[in-house]
Write a protein that holds these residues in place. Structure first.
Motif, PDB file in Angstrom:
ATOM      1  N   UNK A 129       0.784  -1.229   0.000  1.00 57.19           N
ATOM      2  CA  UNK A 129       0.000   0.000   0.000  1.00 57.19           C
ATOM      3  C   UNK A 129       0.814   1.275   0.000  1.00 57.19           C
ATOM      4  N   UNK A 130       2.057   1.210  -0.501  1.00 59.86           N
ATOM      5  CA  UNK A 130       2.957   2.361  -0.493  1.00 59.86           C
ATOM      6  C   UNK A 130       3.280   2.764  -1.931  1.00 59.86           C
ATOM      7  N   UNK A 131       3.066   4.021  -2.269  1.00 57.83           N
ATOM      8  CA  UNK A 131       3.420   4.525  -3.597  1.00 57.83           C
ATOM      9  C   UNK A 131       4.939   4.617  -3.724  1.00 57.83           C
ATOM     10  N   UNK A 170       8.761   9.486   2.442  1.00 54.34           N
ATOM     11  CA  UNK A 170      10.150   9.528   2.868  1.00 54.34           C
ATOM     12  C   UNK A 170      11.099   9.095   1.766  1.00 54.34           C
ATOM     13  N   UNK A 171      12.369   8.962   2.121  1.00 53.98           N
ATOM     14  CA  UNK A 171      13.429   8.652   1.168  1.00 53.98           C
ATOM     15  C   UNK A 171      14.126   7.344   1.520  1.00 53.98           C
ATOM     16  N   UNK A 172      14.472   6.588   0.472  1.00 52.66           N
ATOM     17  CA  UNK A 172      15.232   5.347   0.596  1.00 52.66           C
ATOM     18  C   UNK A 172      16.434   5.457  -0.340  1.00 52.66           C
ATOM     19  N   UNK A 173      17.638   5.280   0.203  1.00 54.08           N
ATOM     20  CA  UNK A 173      18.832   5.372  -0.632  1.00 54.08           C
ATOM     21  C   UNK A 173      19.703   4.145  -0.503  1.00 54.08           C
ATOM     22  N   UNK A 197      15.556   7.133  11.447  1.00 52.76           N
ATOM     23  CA  UNK A 197      16.456   6.599  10.426  1.00 52.76           C
ATOM     24  C   UNK A 197      16.534   5.089  10.591  1.00 52.76           C
ATOM     25  N   UNK A 198      16.268   4.373   9.503  1.00 54.74           N
ATOM     26  CA  UNK A 198      16.441   2.920   9.452  1.00 54.74           C
ATOM     27  C   UNK A 198      17.642   2.622   8.570  1.00 54.74           C
ATOM     28  N   UNK A 207       8.560  -1.158   9.318  1.00 50.59           N
ATOM     29  CA  UNK A 207       9.154   0.062   9.880  1.00 50.59           C
ATOM     30  C   UNK A 207       8.521   1.306   9.257  1.00 50.59           C
ATOM     31  N   UNK A 208       8.294   1.282   7.960  1.00 45.57           N
ATOM     32  CA  UNK A 208       7.665   2.440   7.304  1.00 45.57           C
ATOM     33  C   UNK A 208       6.281   2.675   7.885  1.00 45.57           C
TER      34      UNK A 208
END
Length: 309
Positions: free
Chosen positions: A63-65, A112-115, A239-240, A305-306
């Motif tokens: 369910x996350x864009x 949020x951001x994932x790198x 922060x994860x 976690x998100x």
């Protein structure tokens, strides 16, 4: 992804036009959270090779864009990443964040951001630029400078290819150190090439030097002493951090020490909590040996976690 539309999109950061792919879950009556995926080093596209597609599928099913994009100068994006700095790449990530937040199907405040890898340095820098960042995730992101990380990766590679002697390993690492010092003096590419030739192109150096040209040398010089500590201290959000215990490219133990020291520093805001997951046996892409999918448990830990944040 059955029943879900993958849309080609474009957005801008100043004069740079960035192209990517957007996937929004089919949810009736409510907006969804979202994440921007930022790829690693080199000419990474919106799929980061084969790494992002299974990640994208799992996130959308949860369910996350998801928005990912071609790095500037790659695929359909304009510009040139080799002419950029990590700060330039961070502003690209901020532009992607703003674009995803503007979508009517997305709940703006939850994006949020994932790198991944180098992208971890990028999203940490991007996150410090925003007061309203809800969370940030780094995946195999070194806590050291690029120069230290590359030396670790090269040394491990030299040991694994079983070079003839420790002397050969030391000679190659000495040349690497010489190239780093040349970069600090802002030596031109011809000077760097001469250093390599004078050293007789020692065995194993191609792991680091094989595809370096004039433009890439310029990028490496600008990037090599980037210290992520300042950005870690500047975080104002949870922060994860994911690592694989068998990552051959990143000094995981050293990175954990830096991340841990940063979160305990008095200057870091209390809201900037740190969650660390080290996956046993996993590599730089959080995969087990000979696997093509992420390590068991990785994707579930990510989405849980998100949701919590």
């Amino acid at each position: 992804m059955e029943g879900v539309e993958l849309r080609d999109v474009t957005f801008v950061n100043g004069s740079v036009r960035l192209a990517g792919s957007l996937v929004v879950p089919q949810r009736a009556g409510s907006a969804c959270p979202g994440v921007v995926l930022v790829g690693g080093s080199g000419p990474t596209d919106r799929d980061n090779g084969t790494f992002f597609p299974p990640l994208r599928r799992h996130l959308v099913d949860a369910g996350i864009a998801v928005l990912s994009y071609d790095k500037r100068g790659v695929g359909e994006s304009s510009g040139d990443w080799r002419a950029a700095t990590l700060t330039d790449l961070a502003t690209d990530a901020v532009a992607a964040l703003g674009f995803l937040r503007s979508q009517p199907e997305v709940r703006s405040g939850t994006v949020g951001l994932f790198g991944h890898s180098e992208g971890g340095w990028v999203v940490l820098r991007a996150a410090t630029a925003r007061e309203d960042m809800p969370w940030v995730i780094t995946n195999s992101c070194p806590g050291t400078s690029p120069a230290v990380q590359e030396r670790y990766a090269l040394a491990r590679h030299l040991r694994e290819i079983r070079m003839d002697s420790q002397c050969d390993i030391d000679r190659t690492l000495d040349l690497y150190d010489g190239l780093i010092e040349a970069g600090r003096r802002d030596a031109d590419f011809a000077t760097a090439v001469q250093l390599v030739e004078d050293a007789g192109r020692p065995p194993g150096l191609a792991f680091y030097w094989g595809d370096v040209d004039d433009r890439l040398w310029g990028f490496l010089k600008r990037k090599q002493d980037h210290d992520p500590t300042g950005d870690l201290l500047g975080l104002r959000c949870p922060h994860l951090a994911f690592f694989g215990s068998e990552d051959r490219l990143v000094p995981v133990a050293d990175s954990l020490r830096v991340f841990g020291a940063s979160v305990c520093h008095a200057a870091r805001p209390r809201r900037a909590t740190l969650t660390v997951e080290v996956l046993p046996g996993a590599d730089h892409r959080l995969q087990l040996p000979n696997a093509t999918e992420p390590a068991p448990g990785y994707l579930d830990k990510l989405t849980r976690w998100i949701r919590r944040n």
